[in-house]
Design an enzyme around this catalytic site. Structure first.
Site, short mmCIF file in Angstrom:
data_model
loop_
_atom_site.label_atom_id
_atom_site.label_comp_id
_atom_site.label_asym_id
_atom_site.label_seq_id
_atom_site.Cartn_x
_atom_site.Cartn_y
_atom_site.Cartn_z
N VAL A 1 43.46 42.38 26.47
CA VAL A 1 44.21 43.26 27.28
C VAL A 1 42.75 42.94 28.19
O VAL A 1 41.76 43.05 28.30
CB VAL A 1 44.77 44.16 27.19
CG1 VAL A 1 43.75 44.92 26.24
CG2 VAL A 1 45.24 45.15 28.08
N SER A 2 43.29 43.52 29.79
CA SER A 2 42.21 43.03 30.59
C SER A 2 40.70 42.12 30.28
O SER A 2 41.39 41.16 30.10
CB SER A 2 42.24 44.68 31.05
OG SER A 2 41.13 44.64 32.21
N TRP A 3 39.84 42.75 29.85
CA TRP A 3 38.53 42.08 30.06
C TRP A 3 38.66 40.72 28.83
O TRP A 3 38.44 40.57 28.97
CB TRP A 3 37.16 42.91 29.30
CG TRP A 3 36.10 42.27 29.17
CD1 TRP A 3 34.75 41.72 30.76
CD2 TRP A 3 35.70 41.54 27.94
NE1 TRP A 3 34.25 41.00 29.68
CE2 TRP A 3 33.98 41.66 28.59
CE3 TRP A 3 36.10 41.20 26.98
CZ2 TRP A 3 33.44 40.42 27.38
CZ3 TRP A 3 34.88 41.25 25.54
CH2 TRP A 3 33.95 40.69 26.18
N THR B 1 45.76 40.87 33.13
CA THR B 1 44.17 40.15 32.84
C THR B 1 44.23 38.96 34.24
O THR B 1 45.50 38.45 34.68
CB THR B 1 43.80 39.07 31.91
OG1 THR B 1 42.65 38.91 31.78
CG2 THR B 1 45.23 38.18 31.45
#
Length: 272
Positions: free
Chosen positions: A96-98, A122
């Site tokens: 998730v995300s980073w 992301t």
């Protein structure tokens, strides 16, 4: 939960159900920047029919302070060493995300160990469409980890979406612990100049891309960019979901993830 040394680093590693029989490979999960294991434990518990493994990045949660910087290549190699320690040969990788960037890199670097990929909120890295400047500024402020009042005041700007239910928001804030300044800086530094764009056309595994339609940090167009580059991908947009749609839309998110991971159609498309 234990401290494990792999690839020259000592990291806090959490495992769920690895000792129980399952028809599915375990999920290797990469977390968002500065986020600790506890922030994702509800997801691990909800995917109760399979194993789940993740670790805190250096200087985050219970992992010791990093001494030297790292990059996606070295941390993917470290993740593979952790899988080796627990006898895991194949995983479904999720981020998730980073951590979604890390999941992309791991799937490209260790493609032989990855069955399917799930990317949440992301981007493809450096070549991305930036989000709302107000949200990005507050996202970079470490007060969001150590000051509940700051987090509460700016939760909607930070994470958008349907946050009218106080309990999920308060529960999330309560699970966060602050990373060390060096740990947070090294996570930022790791992705400096990184992009997955050249490699994504070679990512052959079935891939689920999930985006929040009201995400102010990673705007939804980034999911379309990923989907256009990954050959065997499926894009799902959570209509009023913000950056934390896995929290605010937990039932819908879990259902979507489970249907994808268990879908024979995705495997058939990949084989074709």
């Amino acid at each position: 939960m234990s401290l494990e040394t792999a690839g020259g680093r000592t990291l806090r590693v959490a495992r769920w159900r690895l000792d129980k029989p399952s028809d599915h490979p375990p999920v290797l999960f990469f977390n968002g920047i500065g986020a600790n294991i506890e922030a994702v434990s509800p997801l691990a518990e909800a995917l109760s029919d399979r194993g789940f493994i993740m670790f805190d990045m250096p200087g985050v949660g219970g992992s010791p302070e990093p001494t030297v910087p790292y990059n996606p290549f070295t941390m993917s190699w470290t993740a593979a060493k952790i899988l080796d320690k627990f006898g895991i040969s194949e995983v479904d990788v999720m981020g998730v995300s980073w951590g979604g960037a890390m999941a992309q890199h791991f799937a490209l670097q260790h493609s032989g160990r990855v069955r399917r990929v799930v990317l949440c909120a992301t981007t493809a890295g450096m070549l991305m469409v930036p989000g709302n400047p107000a949200a990005l500024t507050k996202m970079a402020n470490p007060r969001r980890y150590i000051d509940p009042k700051f987090m509460n005041e700016h939760f909607q700007t930070l994470y958008g979406g349907a946050i009218d239910k106080a309990r999920p928001k308060d529960a999330h804030i309560g699970r966060l612990t602050p990373p060390t300044p060096r740990g947070y800086f090294y996570q930022l530094l790791a992705m400096l100049g990184w992009t997955s764009v050249p490699g994504l056309p070679f990512l052959k595994q079935p891939t689920l891309i999930m985006m929040g339609g009201d995400d102010q940090i990673v705007v939804p167009i980034n999911g379309k960019i990923l989907a256009s580059l990954i050959p065997n991908s499926t894009l799902v947009e959570i209509e009023d979901g913000g950056h934390l749609f896995l929290l605010t839309h937990e039932e819908q998110s879990i259902r979507t993830i489970r249907e994808f991971l268990d879908s024979p159609e995705a495997e058939a498309r990949a084989a074709a």
